[in-house]
Design an enzyme around this catalytic site. Structure first.
Site, PDB file in Angstrom:
ATOM      1  N   ARG A 127      10.999 -25.585 -37.768  1.00  0.00           N
ATOM      2  CA  ARG A 127      10.939 -26.229 -36.452  1.00  0.00           C
ATOM      3  C   ARG A 127      11.061 -27.744 -36.504  1.00  0.00           C
ATOM      4  O   ARG A 127      11.060 -28.392 -35.470  1.00  0.00           O
ATOM      5  CB  ARG A 127       9.666 -25.785 -35.716  1.00  0.00           C
ATOM      6  CG  ARG A 127       9.722 -24.325 -35.407  1.00  0.00           C
ATOM      7  CD  ARG A 127       8.659 -23.743 -34.542  1.00  0.00           C
ATOM      8  NE  ARG A 127       8.831 -22.314 -34.680  1.00  0.00           N
ATOM      9  CZ  ARG A 127       8.279 -21.569 -35.645  1.00  0.00           C
ATOM     10  NH1 ARG A 127       7.439 -22.111 -36.519  1.00  0.00           N
ATOM     11  NH2 ARG A 127       8.549 -20.292 -35.750  1.00  0.00           N
ATOM     12  N   ASP A 298      -1.407  -9.551 -28.678  1.00  0.00           N
ATOM     13  CA  ASP A 298      -0.604 -10.578 -29.369  1.00  0.00           C
ATOM     14  C   ASP A 298      -0.508 -11.868 -28.567  1.00  0.00           C
ATOM     15  O   ASP A 298       0.566 -12.467 -28.469  1.00  0.00           O
ATOM     16  CB  ASP A 298       0.803 -10.028 -29.695  1.00  0.00           C
ATOM     17  CG  ASP A 298       1.509 -10.870 -30.766  1.00  0.00           C
ATOM     18  OD1 ASP A 298       0.848 -11.714 -31.405  1.00  0.00           O
ATOM     19  OD2 ASP A 298       2.723 -10.684 -30.957  1.00  0.00           O
TER      20      ASP A 298
END
Lengths: 529, 529
Positions: A127, A298
């Protein structure tokens, strides 16, 4: 516009590439909007630019200036840095490239070779970078933290942070705070025990470690039944923020492991799905706020913490704005972690709202089941890791949302080191595709001011500017300029690939540029004549 | 400019994708410059467009309209076709994609799976499609010719043309002539025996075959010593041209095999390195002209034959203009094959010029040797397969050239079916990088009118327009607009990848568009507001 070939660039090279990015410059990054010095632009992570050449009136005149095409078909999740006319970016998985930010001409490439087989949850991605002094810092998928010479791409030091064979990896763009390089580990789907680490930028030596899951004897350890803390996840794969006055580093912590079956880890599972505030010097926990205790859906809380100083409920406050994957928007006091506001920003069926402390009133019936339980939002959440933006100009918080459901299935996960540790996989709901949108929320109330609808969620982050333009990419491949006041589309162009990173803006030779990665390329635009 | 989403496109899809490309339309392609109906635009292959919206004055205002990103890192050598608002192109190696030519939105993709291991000289590439009626035609790297339904991408028929295991492959964009699909085989580096084939567009049945190397009893067979004709090469991997009045198909034939060692194939090695003119109905040879008899430098003559009707030496003639890899520019009478003019367009040391019949006076000393012989031009030639352009407006012939040398080495090649059959590999000359250029030649004399210098040769083809603009890509990743009269640069933008194909231009809704592939993407530009 006349283009000048920079071929006999020996001298120019040396001159251009000397970038002394001091800690002072990082602290005052907002004072030099012509550069993009950290993953989120500044320590406040608002992804807001004071640059004002590109406006609502002329954004439709944006024309392509240059393209960088990656030699990789992996997802392009990197946000570039720009320092004094030089752009630094990563090319998946772990190459580093230095470019002339005006022309796209390449100065150097550093190639990092990964082992042939490597386990990663969601692609061998990266990233981005951090910079301090003349050094660039990058975490690698195979678990190293590297310091590179920004002028040449040579490796100054290399520290092993994690063992990739056990499911750990580094994909996060590091955050530099007071001479330390802070990174978190990915691997939440592999039954890791997550942590945040700080390393000395000069030597690569470890300065501190904060385990996102408390060990025996530490407060919070009791929120894990039995040995479940040892494989409890709590990754930290998106870059945090920093408040120099409070000397606190803020970071979002990922989901507990295994996903979608909480029976093997009874308890609240701290500090998964939490915001944590750490002392920048020691890594000691100052406060935490858990968005989703005992998460079975999640609800990674790895979102970028957006730091804002503004009036809130009648008085000036230092707050964090947080659009969480669980579908709620939160306002927290960032000195204390006090919960100030929570409000659903997408349709959801897993809770009956939040209590007065901000804790969700979870519905038993929404738990994953063997036959499958349909729950809103779907497994990618109401939002996800995509960078939001806050504009002091409009006072609005912008985020990418997804209105949809998943069917959550459950089974008995088996833990094996370095392998996926999952309680079955959720599925899309047939005939119920939902839709994505960019939404603007009023931080005072959490109410939606406007939305810009899309077919699917955008994986792209957002960028707002002082001229009231909001930029983003879409999963359909478009680069979009919206009116930040009302979400009206100003301009779009089809870049032919999904945007998985955030647009940035900077200047070279006084001219405002705007860059976004889409598909396997990074595109830079300038205003047409 | 307001963009209209075409999502509820069911009806529109059917309407847009009905393309009846008759033989009549192919014959008169020059009358509909809004489309790009064949590899080279028209049967004359001038890559000249009468479109006039983009001019020398406004080309600097070109702005990006849309991008198509290929899901392949192979070289993007395909020229797209555009028919009534729909673009058809191939994505390496052999996927076919139909797009909305205005927005880049994908209608359908056909995926062709290649065998896992396959031998190809220079990448598993494809140069494009042909269209007739509602069918698209594509040759595949594994040796098939496919007919696809242009509205759906479904396979209508599939004919095996060559056995890829023996080193043959199809990379050429087919040429449609009178209901027949004409393709040539690649594989010159594998000791093949080359040919051109014609297939019935409706049924896929073979109509004729022309072997580029004459068999026993055929004229020209005597130019091959012993059995050398059986493995003599003579590939045909770039698309030819067609003269309907003469009913002749023109095609450029590749080098003899093995390369760089002619000792095992004594003789002129017809029809390698030749232009051949074939009867379109029967495939029978009408005439030939061999540019380089007994080639030992790899002077492939696969260049696109450019057909021009113009005054030449005082009278109107039907000529072919040919910039040959061997470094000479040729003018031939295309009714008879008569040699009219030959002139070197790059520095060369392998010959002492051409005789009155156009045959090169080859220097013995220039032959490859065990120790290595330095020869101009280098092994990629003075030019290569890159499409040239002829502008009736300027009267100039434009081509991509490379001024450089190679050291040609020689050894004893061993033939094994399906394996490379080479006489050692040439090398670059240290310290003598040379340079590339786009050059404009006067066809009357072969003299250079102007050149535009570049670092390296461009692999991109050229496109000229009626407004005096010349477009091309570069190996440095730039898309260039030049003044066709004098080579002055009007505009450039950095697309971040090498251009291996040719720009094309077309219209949608009356608006002129210009597309070029660079790197792994195809970029389409329109005029800014």
């Amino acid at each position: 516009m006349k283009y000048t070939m920079r071929l006999a660039a020996g001298l120019l090279f040396a001159a251009t590439l000397t970038a002394q990015v001091t800690s002072e410059r990082l602290l005052n990054a907002a004072q030099e909007p012509g550069n993009w010095l950290t993953y989120s632009g500044t320590y406040q992570s608002q992804r807001y630019s004071p640059l004002d050449q590109i406006t609502r009136e002329n954004a439709s005149k944006l024309k392509l200036s240059w393209v960088f095409q990656a030699s990789s078909l992996q997802k392009f999740e990197a946000t570039p840095l720009v320092v004094d006319g030089v752009m630094y970016l990563t090319q998946a998985p772990n190459d580093v490239v230095a470019l002339d930010a005006k022309t796209g001409r390449k100065f150097w490439t550093y190639n990092h070779q990964l082992p042939e087989t490597i386990n990663v949850c969601c692609g061998a991605v990266n990233r981005g970078l951090a910079i301090l002094g003349d050094q660039l810092f990058m975490g690698t998928v195979d678990g190293y933290l590297l310091a590179l010479d920004a002028t040449t791409g040579a490796v100054n030091w290399k520290t092993k942070v994690v063992e990739y064979k056990n499911g750990y990896s580094l994909t996060v763009a590091p955050l530099i705070v007071k001479g330390k390089v802070i990174v978190g580990t990915a691997g939440g789907e592999y039954g890791i025990r997550g942590f945040l680490d700080a390393y000395d930028a000069q030597t690569g030596e470890q300065a501190w470690r904060f385990y996102t899951i408390p060990g025996p004897g530490e407060p919070g350890h009791e929120t894990w039944e039995g040995d479940s803390w040892m494989t409890g996840g709590g990754s930290a794969w998106v870059t945090g923020s920093y408040d120099p006055e409070l000397n606190l580093v803020y970071w979002g912590i990922g989901n507990p492991a295994p996903d979608w079956n909480g029976d093997v880890r009874m308890g609240d599972n701290l500090y998964t799905d939490s915001a944590v505030a750490l002392d920048a010097d020691t890594g000691k926990l100052k406060w935490h706020f858990q968005f989703t205790p005992h998460d079975e859906w999640d609800w990674d809380s790895v979102q970028v913490p957006v730091l804002v100083d503004r009036e809130f409920q009648g008085r000036m406050r230092k707050v964090i704005l947080w659009g969480n994957r669980n579908g709620h928007f939160y306002v927290l006091d960032r000195a204390t972690g006090e919960y100030l506001l929570g409000k659903a920003f997408v349709h959801q069926t897993w809770n009956d709202g939040l209590d007065e402390k901000g804790r969700p009133k979870t519905r038993q019936a929404a738990a994953p089941s063997i036959e499958g339980t349909k729950v809103y939002p779907g497994v990618q959440g109401g939002t996800n890791w995509y960078s939001p933006s806050y504009s002091p100009q409009t006072g609005l918080f912008y985020l990418s949302v997804w209105e949809y459901a998943s069917t959550y299935h459950k089974n008995d996960p088996i833990y094996a080191e370095g392998h996926r540790f999952l309680g079955s996989l959720p599925r899309r709901v047939e005939g119920d595709p939902g839709y994505g949108a960019i939404r603007a929320l009023d931080p005072e109330t959490g109410e939606m001011e406007w939305e810009f609808r899309m077919v699917e969620v955008t994986n792209s982050g957002l960028l707002s500017t002082s001229t009231g333009v909001l930029f983003s990419g879409s999963n359909e491949g478009h680069f979009l300029a919206l009116d930040a006041r009302n979400g009206q589309e100003i301009w779009r162009t089809n870049l032919g690939g999904r945007a998985y990173a955030s647009p940035i803006t900077y200047t070279v030779d006084g001219e405002q540029q705007i860059s976004i990665a889409a598909g396997n390329a990074l595109f830079t635009f300038v205003l047409g004549e």
